[in-house]
Design a protein around this motif. Structure first.
Motif, PDB file in Angstrom:
ATOM      1  N   ASN A 180       0.834  -1.203   0.000  1.00 55.22           N
ATOM      2  CA  ASN A 180       0.000   0.000   0.000  1.00 55.22           C
ATOM      3  C   ASN A 180       0.871   1.257   0.000  1.00 55.22           C
ATOM      4  N   VAL A 181       0.256   2.415   0.188  1.00 54.75           N
ATOM      5  CA  VAL A 181       0.997   3.672   0.097  1.00 54.75           C
ATOM      6  C   VAL A 181       1.991   3.853   1.233  1.00 54.75           C
ATOM      7  N   HIS A 182       1.964   2.975   2.206  1.00 59.83           N
ATOM      8  CA  HIS A 182       2.943   3.022   3.295  1.00 59.83           C
ATOM      9  C   HIS A 182       3.936   1.868   3.202  1.00 59.83           C
ATOM     10  N   GLY A 183       3.884   1.102   2.111  1.00 64.27           N
ATOM     11  CA  GLY A 183       4.812  -0.005   1.899  1.00 64.27           C
ATOM     12  C   GLY A 183       4.396  -1.303   2.553  1.00 64.27           C
ATOM     13  N   PHE A 184       3.210  -1.347   3.193  1.00 64.88           N
ATOM     14  CA  PHE A 184       2.773  -2.545   3.901  1.00 64.88           C
ATOM     15  C   PHE A 184       2.046  -3.497   2.950  1.00 64.88           C
ATOM     16  N   TYR A 185       2.293  -4.798   3.100  1.00 64.57           N
ATOM     17  CA  TYR A 185       1.595  -5.808   2.310  1.00 64.57           C
ATOM     18  C   TYR A 185       1.103  -6.919   3.223  1.00 64.57           C
ATOM     19  N   SER A 186       0.111  -7.673   2.746  1.00 64.00           N
ATOM     20  CA  SER A 186      -0.412  -8.821   3.480  1.00 64.00           C
ATOM     21  C   SER A 186      -0.964  -9.808   2.462  1.00 64.00           C
ATOM     22  N   ILE A 187      -0.579 -11.079   2.573  1.00 61.28           N
ATOM     23  CA  ILE A 187      -1.076 -12.108   1.670  1.00 61.28           C
ATOM     24  C   ILE A 187      -1.314 -13.382   2.476  1.00 61.28           C
ATOM     25  N   THR A 188      -2.490 -13.969   2.314  1.00 61.52           N
ATOM     26  CA  THR A 188      -2.861 -15.184   3.034  1.00 61.52           C
ATOM     27  C   THR A 188      -2.840 -16.367   2.069  1.00 61.52           C
ATOM     28  N   LEU A 189      -2.091 -17.414   2.451  1.00 61.94           N
ATOM     29  CA  LEU A 189      -1.881 -18.571   1.575  1.00 61.94           C
ATOM     30  C   LEU A 189      -2.105 -19.865   2.356  1.00 61.94           C
ATOM     31  N   PRO A 190      -2.377 -20.970   1.647  1.00 65.95           N
ATOM     32  CA  PRO A 190      -2.521 -22.263   2.333  1.00 65.95           C
ATOM     33  C   PRO A 190      -1.208 -22.710   2.950  1.00 65.95           C
ATOM     34  N   ARG A 191      -1.329 -23.519   3.995  1.00 63.46           N
ATOM     35  CA  ARG A 191      -0.140 -24.111   4.618  1.00 63.46           C
ATOM     36  C   ARG A 191       0.528 -25.021   3.582  1.00 63.46           C
ATOM     37  N   HIS A 241      -9.444 -11.119  -2.001  1.00 66.00           N
ATOM     38  CA  HIS A 241     -10.165  -9.970  -1.444  1.00 66.00           C
ATOM     39  C   HIS A 241      -9.171  -8.957  -0.885  1.00 66.00           C
ATOM     40  N   TYR A 242      -9.373  -7.688  -1.255  1.00 70.62           N
ATOM     41  CA  TYR A 242      -8.603  -6.585  -0.674  1.00 70.62           C
ATOM     42  C   TYR A 242      -9.634  -5.532  -0.282  1.00 70.62           C
ATOM     43  N   ILE A 243      -9.957  -5.485   1.008  1.00 69.40           N
ATOM     44  CA  ILE A 243     -11.051  -4.651   1.497  1.00 69.40           C
ATOM     45  C   ILE A 243     -10.500  -3.373   2.122  1.00 69.40           C
ATOM     46  N   ARG A 244     -11.105  -2.253   1.744  1.00 66.11           N
ATOM     47  CA  ARG A 244     -10.771  -0.960   2.344  1.00 66.11           C
ATOM     48  C   ARG A 244     -12.049  -0.315   2.850  1.00 66.11           C
ATOM     49  N   PHE A 245     -11.974   0.329   4.007  1.00 61.58           N
ATOM     50  CA  PHE A 245     -13.124   1.069   4.524  1.00 61.58           C
ATOM     51  C   PHE A 245     -12.624   2.154   5.463  1.00 61.58           C
ATOM     52  N   GLY A 246     -13.451   3.188   5.650  1.00 57.39           N
ATOM     53  CA  GLY A 246     -13.021   4.275   6.516  1.00 57.39           C
ATOM     54  C   GLY A 246     -14.053   5.382   6.589  1.00 57.39           C
ATOM     55  N   THR A 247     -13.704   6.419   7.333  1.00 54.89           N
ATOM     56  CA  THR A 247     -14.592   7.558   7.527  1.00 54.89           C
ATOM     57  C   THR A 247     -13.763   8.816   7.721  1.00 54.89           C
ATOM     58  N   SER A 265     -17.891  11.932   5.469  1.00 63.96           N
ATOM     59  CA  SER A 265     -17.982  10.847   4.487  1.00 63.96           C
ATOM     60  C   SER A 265     -17.612   9.518   5.118  1.00 63.96           C
ATOM     61  N   ALA A 266     -18.052   8.454   4.473  1.00 59.28           N
ATOM     62  CA  ALA A 266     -17.679   7.087   4.844  1.00 59.28           C
ATOM     63  C   ALA A 266     -17.651   6.271   3.563  1.00 59.28           C
ATOM     64  N   TYR A 267     -16.815   5.244   3.530  1.00 60.97           N
ATOM     65  CA  TYR A 267     -16.700   4.450   2.308  1.00 60.97           C
ATOM     66  C   TYR A 267     -16.358   3.010   2.643  1.00 60.97           C
ATOM     67  N   ALA A 268     -16.601   2.141   1.686  1.00 57.29           N
ATOM     68  CA  ALA A 268     -16.178   0.745   1.769  1.00 57.29           C
ATOM     69  C   ALA A 268     -15.984   0.244   0.341  1.00 57.29           C
ATOM     70  N   GLU A 269     -14.935  -0.513   0.108  1.00 57.46           N
ATOM     71  CA  GLU A 269     -14.681  -1.084  -1.205  1.00 57.46           C
ATOM     72  C   GLU A 269     -13.954  -2.412  -1.063  1.00 57.46           C
ATOM     73  N   ASP A 270     -14.132  -3.260  -2.055  1.00 54.63           N
ATOM     74  CA  ASP A 270     -13.492  -4.573  -2.050  1.00 54.63           C
ATOM     75  C   ASP A 270     -12.987  -4.879  -3.448  1.00 54.63           C
ATOM     76  N   ASP A 271     -11.712  -5.188  -3.543  1.00 55.31           N
ATOM     77  CA  ASP A 271     -11.121  -5.632  -4.801  1.00 55.31           C
ATOM     78  C   ASP A 271     -11.215  -7.164  -4.812  1.00 55.31           C
ATOM     79  N   ILE A 272     -12.130  -7.693  -5.613  1.00 55.83           N
ATOM     80  CA  ILE A 272     -12.494  -9.111  -5.551  1.00 55.83           C
ATOM     81  C   ILE A 272     -12.032  -9.825  -6.818  1.00 55.83           C
ATOM     82  N   ARG A 273     -11.392 -10.943  -6.633  1.00 54.99           N
ATOM     83  CA  ARG A 273     -11.049 -11.816  -7.758  1.00 54.99           C
ATOM     84  C   ARG A 273     -12.075 -12.943  -7.827  1.00 54.99           C
ATOM     85  N   ILE A 274     -12.744 -13.061  -8.999  1.00 55.41           N
ATOM     86  CA  ILE A 274     -13.766 -14.080  -9.189  1.00 55.41           C
ATOM     87  C   ILE A 274     -13.272 -15.032 -10.277  1.00 55.41           C
ATOM     88  N   GLY A 275     -12.712 -16.140  -9.857  1.00 57.83           N
ATOM     89  CA  GLY A 275     -12.138 -17.070 -10.817  1.00 57.83           C
ATOM     90  C   GLY A 275     -10.809 -16.569 -11.341  1.00 57.83           C
TER      91      GLY A 275
END
Length: 777
Positions: free
Chosen positions: A52-63, A415-421, A456-466
């Motif tokens: 992200n804009v602060h250099g942070f990443y997160s990825i969830t994978l199977p064991r 899924h990459y979900i963002r929300f805030g106010t 203001s308030a917002y919510a968004e999700d970057d979703i991969r479908i297939g």
């Protein structure tokens, strides 16, 4: 027994079904700077994410065993292989590389143009901004943005007109803080010092839900964080200004700072000429800006930033004269025109868990415009002294306090979900004129301040479908409270990408926007006399929706190609009525505007860009139509917007001939601006006299903007020569703006020549050479 046997059989599948999260930061190894948008890809499953804009990443994978590749354009990649058994924190530092090979480009798959959901967006490398030709040697971020397809501009102006919108419809963010006037030198240069900037992104459509408050574009600018490893500096001197940037650690790998300043010395150059010519009155002009930032790592999960910008322009004249009219008389006068911004931001990043990241931001933003004039006369009599004085001033501006809380949640690679106010307190000062004279009280005319709240308030999700489809779906809700009136809006946003093959995708987007503030402008150039005003009980907020469809392709791993078509509809626009201006202070601003305006813009854009290698650059082309309609203007008929340009072309490139020499050029072409000219003339009798001495000409104007200026085109070039020194690197740059000295139209006026009158074109810039010296250590 059967139950035990079943459990034993399920144990392997349960173990392998377990999922764990890998999270951390991606940074530049030499500086500790966050690498925004760095790609993280598991080559084994082709699942990935970006920092992200602060250099942070997160990825969830199977064991399972993983093969992670960390990459960023212009940097050598890092590949890590290990067995994922638990939530794991991994911070990665990448090393800058001069050129990427094919393997590295493939490794950035999650961030390639055909892979991302976002459309109508361009990331502009800062090194490209610095390398391209610059007017008078002043590297200018907004001038480079003006070279993008879909962005219109005016000669000698930093104003941006994106897909038919006005300059007020662009959300310019510097470290998350809105900048309300981005111009220096009456629009010739922008306030953004490239030496203090880390990243720039332009979004023209398909707006993610996290952005709101403007109709036409988002220009998201991030300042550098400050070198965490060692002291580093750079600067330059050119024809009109000098600048210097210094950054380094206060405590290595823990706390860093950045300071950057720039100032013109036009006033110093003018003064000797004025003294030599013995001009009555001493004119002067200068501008300056100053950036600073502190960056402190509290612990691995918490980091704070404090950033600030202040800048100002001042034009002035000082007059002093002594005469003898029987008695000694001392006349003094001074006048000044001053405008500028002050912004500040405090940010607190926190990793709340391996999948959840938060960012708390509080900001302050202020823009002020001020005209002042003082005149005095002192008469020295033999037995007394008489003093007379007159003072006048005009003040306008806007001030914001705001707070914003954002979250980013990545439960899975799909899924990459963002929300805030957020909440903003606005204070508008739309223009007040004050004057006083001897023995008279102060008199104030014009508007008073107006306070308003925007939430203001917002919510968004970057979703991969297939494997083929990826969607960014979100909603932005906002409200505005002013003068006892409450406005509110729910704005759905949707972007989608369908991957036809690994190198080609089809993209589409739909976005609705609402804007609660307006900019009143006479010239349309983004001048400091433009007034920021709010929606009120009588003036509704601006609204727009935009749809876009396009294709994106990666060609031979080096070339990014995008073709987009769009349609945008705008309502509740405002504009000065015919003949009205900010100078008419007896009426408040809301009595001088036409309201309820509509606008539409549609067209197509082509963009071909090469980001890596010794030869980099782009070609952009725009075919567009832009129109406006007001009931009180042009007899209520639709008319072309001033910046309705049928064709717009830009070609920009840099070529590195060697490690010590490079060449850059930019060529632009645009259909002429739409203007209004008189079509007939008749003479009117003045004071009942029939002699020509007392006749005056009356002009009958045709439809609004029914004429076209000549087309605009220009070529700029620059050569740069690097020299390595013991202390660092030195660079000389020589170039020219408008190489073939094209007389491009700036405005057209009606002049008298003999006994006839004709239209005359006035141009702004002929060929202008430039030379600058810059250095790094």
């Amino acid at each position: 027994m059967r139950l035990i046997f079943t459990v034993i059989l399920l144990i392997p599948s349960l173990v392998f079904a377990q999922r764990f999260t890998i999270s951390g930061y991606v940074r530049d190894k030499a500086t500790g700077e966050s690498l925004i948008g760095a790609a993280v890809l598991n080559k084994k499953t082709t699942q990935g994410t970006t920092a992200n804009v602060h250099g942070f990443y997160s990825i969830t994978l199977p064991r399972d065993s993983v093969n992670l590749v960390y990459s960023y354009v212009g940097y050598s990649p890092i590949q890590l292989r290990f067995v994922l058994k638990r939530d794991t924190a991994i911070d990665v530092s990448l090393v800058s590389a001069n050129q990427l090979d094919e393997v590295v480009v493939n490794a950035t798959k999650v961030d390639e143009i055909q892979e991302t959901t976002q459309m109508s967006s361009v990331n502009i490398p800062i090194e490209t901004v610095k390398a391209l030709p610059a007017l008078l040697g002043q590297v200018d971020l907004l001038k480079i943005i003006q070279l993008m397809p879909g962005v219109k501009s005016s000669e000698g102006s930093t104003g941006l007109y994106v897909r038919g919108g006005g300059p007020d419809q662009n959300l310019m963010l510097l470290d998350g803080v809105p900048v309300y006037n981005a111009s220096h030198l009456f629009g010739f240069f922008s306030v953004f010092n490239a030496d203090a900037i880390n990243r720039v992104e332009l979004i023209k459509g398909g707006f993610p839900a996290r952005y709101g408050g403007r109709l036409s574009s988002v220009i998201d600018i991030n300042m550098k964080e400050g070198n965490m490893k060692k002291l580093h500096g750079e600067g330059s001197i050119d024809i009109i200004a000098g600048k210097f940037t210094l950054e380094g650690p206060i405590k290595k790998d823990r706390t860093s700072f950045l300071v950057s300043g720039r100032r013109t010395y036009i006033d110093a150059l003018i003064t000797p000429w004025v003294q030599k010519k013995r001009v009555e009155g001493r004119p002067g002009y200068f501008f300056y800006d100053f950036n600073t930032k502190l960056n402190h790592i509290i612990n691995r999960n918490n980091r704070i930033y404090l950033s600030m910008y202040t800048g100002s322009d001042k034009a002035y004249t000082i007059y002093e004269k002594t005469t003898n009219q029987g008695n000694d008389v001392l006349d003094k006068a001074n006048s000044s025109l001053q405008w500028g911004n002050t912004i500040a931001a405090f940010r607190w990043n926190s990793v709340l868990g391996p999948k959840l990241f938060s960012n708390l931001t509080t900001t302050y933003s202020r823009y002020n415009f001020h005209i002042a004039s003082n005149q005095s006369r002192t008469v020295f009599f033999p037995d007394t002294t008489r003093f007379q004085e007159f003072h006048s001033e005009y003040i306008s501006g806007i001030r914001d306090w705001s707070a914003k809380l954002d979250f980013e949640y990545t439960p899975a690679p799909s899924h990459y979900i963002r929300f805030g106010t957020s909440a903003i307190n606005h204070r508008f000062s739309p223009g007040a004129f004050t004057y006083n004279a001897e023995n008279k009280p102060d008199t104030t005319l014009g508007a008073t301040t107006i306070d308003a709240w925007e939430m203001s308030a917002y919510a968004e999700d970057d979703i991969r479908i297939g494997d083929k489809l990826k969607v960014n779906a979100g909603v932005h809700a906002s409200a505005f409270s002013v003068q006892g009136r409450n406005y509110h809006s729910v704005q759905p946003r949707l972007s989608a990408r369908y991957l036809v093959n690994p190198e080609l995708s089809i993209k589409a987007s739909y976005a609705t926007m609402m804007q609660f503030i307006h900019l009143l402008t006479n010239a349309g150039l983004g001048l400091p006399t433009d007034l920021w005003v709010p929606s009120t009980s009588a003036i509704k907020p601006q609204q727009a929706y935009q749809v876009a469809l396009g294709i994106a392709r990666l060609y031979k791993t080096d070339y990014e190609i995008s073709v987009e078509s769009y349609y945008k509809r705008m309502t509740n626009l405002i504009e000065y009525k015919e003949g009205a201006s900010f100078l008419e202070v007896r009426d408040t601003w809301d009595k001088k505007v036409a309201t309820g305006g509509r606008g539409e813009s549609y067209g197509a854009e082509v963009f071909v860009q090469k980001k890596t290698g010794k030869f980099t650059g782009w070609i952009g082309y725009t075919l567009s139509w832009t129109n406006r309609q007001f009931d009180e203007i042009n007899n209520g008929k639709w008319y072309p917007y001033k910046y309705d340009r049928r064709h717009d072309v830009s070609v920009a490139f840099t070529h590195e001939w060697s490690k010590r020499m490079d060449f850059s050029a930019a060529w632009v072409y645009g259909t002429g601006n739409a203007i209004t000219l008189p079509v007939t003339q008749y003479m009117q009798d003045v004071e009942g006299s029939s002699t020509s001495e007392y006749m005056r000409a009356i002009y009958n104007y045709g439809d609004r903007n029914s004429f076209r200026m000549r087309s605009y085109h220009r070529l700029d070039v620059a050569f740069s020569f690097w020299t390595d020194r013991k202390w660092g690197r030195s660079k000389w740059s020589v170039g020219a703006y408008n190489v073939y000295s094209r007389k491009n139209p700036f405005y057209i006026d009606l002049i008298t020549q003999g006994n006839s009158r004709k239209f005359a074109q006035y141009s702004l810039f002929p060929i202008i050479p430039s030379v600058s010296w810059s250095f790094k250590f």
